[in-house]
Design a protein around this motif. Sequence first.
Motif, PDB file in Angstrom:
ATOM      1  N   GLU A  37       0.838  -1.201   0.000  1.00  0.00           N
ATOM      2  CA  GLU A  37       0.000   0.000   0.000  1.00  0.00           C
ATOM      3  C   GLU A  37       0.874   1.252   0.000  1.00  0.00           C
ATOM      4  OE1 GLU A  37      -3.403   0.123  -0.073  1.00  0.00           O
ATOM      5  OE2 GLU A  37      -3.277  -2.033  -0.350  1.00  0.00           O
ATOM      6  N   ASP A  56       4.951   5.057  -3.115  1.00  0.00           N
ATOM      7  CA  ASP A  56       4.361   3.800  -3.547  1.00  0.00           C
ATOM      8  C   ASP A  56       5.469   2.759  -3.640  1.00  0.00           C
ATOM      9  OD1 ASP A  56       2.630   1.851  -4.604  1.00  0.00           O
ATOM     10  OD2 ASP A  56       3.141   2.442  -6.647  1.00  0.00           O
ATOM     11  N   LEU A  75      -2.729   9.562  -6.241  1.00  0.00           N
ATOM     12  CA  LEU A  75      -3.208   8.257  -5.778  1.00  0.00           C
ATOM     13  C   LEU A  75      -4.155   7.624  -6.786  1.00  0.00           C
ATOM     14  CD1 LEU A  75      -3.761   9.071  -2.012  1.00  0.00           C
ATOM     15  CD2 LEU A  75      -2.042   7.501  -2.952  1.00  0.00           C
ATOM     16  N   GLU A  76      -5.026   8.428  -7.392  1.00  0.00           N
ATOM     17  CA  GLU A  76      -5.953   7.896  -8.386  1.00  0.00           C
ATOM     18  C   GLU A  76      -5.193   7.381  -9.608  1.00  0.00           C
ATOM     19  OE1 GLU A  76      -8.749  11.027  -9.142  1.00  0.00           O
ATOM     20  OE2 GLU A  76      -9.775  10.713  -7.230  1.00  0.00           O
ATOM     21  N   LEU A  78      -2.181   6.198  -9.628  1.00  0.00           N
ATOM     22  CA  LEU A  78      -1.557   4.923  -9.233  1.00  0.00           C
ATOM     23  C   LEU A  78      -2.562   3.788  -9.338  1.00  0.00           C
ATOM     24  CD1 LEU A  78       0.543   5.690  -6.027  1.00  0.00           C
ATOM     25  CD2 LEU A  78       1.386   5.042  -8.282  1.00  0.00           C
ATOM     26  N   HIS A  79      -3.772   4.032  -8.852  1.00  0.00           N
ATOM     27  CA  HIS A  79      -4.808   3.015  -8.842  1.00  0.00           C
ATOM     28  C   HIS A  79      -5.183   2.583 -10.259  1.00  0.00           C
ATOM     29  CE1 HIS A  79      -8.336   0.773  -7.633  1.00  0.00           C
ATOM     30  NE2 HIS A  79      -9.059   1.502  -8.478  1.00  0.00           N
ATOM     31  N   TYR A  80      -5.321   3.541 -11.149  1.00  0.00           N
ATOM     32  CA  TYR A  80      -5.768   3.236 -12.507  1.00  0.00           C
ATOM     33  C   TYR A  80      -4.657   2.669 -13.388  1.00  0.00           C
ATOM     34  CZ  TYR A  80     -10.199   5.303 -11.356  1.00  0.00           C
ATOM     35  OH  TYR A  80     -11.401   5.561 -10.774  1.00  0.00           O
ATOM     36  N   SER A  82      -2.457   0.463 -12.318  1.00  0.00           N
ATOM     37  CA  SER A  82      -2.121  -0.894 -11.893  1.00  0.00           C
ATOM     38  C   SER A  82      -3.118  -1.912 -12.377  1.00  0.00           C
ATOM     39  CB  SER A  82      -2.005  -0.977 -10.385  1.00  0.00           C
ATOM     40  OG  SER A  82      -3.203  -0.535  -9.769  1.00  0.00           O
TER      41      SER A  82
END
Length: 82
Positions: A37, A56, A75-76, A78-80, A82
């Motif tokens: 995380e 990260d 952060l968004e 990073l999420h998209y 991955s």
Amino acid sequence: MNTSYWPIHSISSNRSSGIQLKAAWHWLLRRLDATTEPRVWKSTDASGQTLWNAYDPISQVAIDHASADELRTWLEELHYHS
């Protein structure tokens, strides 16, 4: 007068064992703290304004001294990705 010298190895082996034990303890703590995380923490600048920082561990990318909106966007992304 007896001037024989018999080295005492227990002192150096105790030090060596202590150093090895300390190194093993630090390795274990790093392993227990390992996470995939992102880590987020806040800081303040000289004027007292809140700034955000994050790292990260998967991508090994960091953001420093960001606004809340910049951090949220980072952060968004990073999420998209991955």
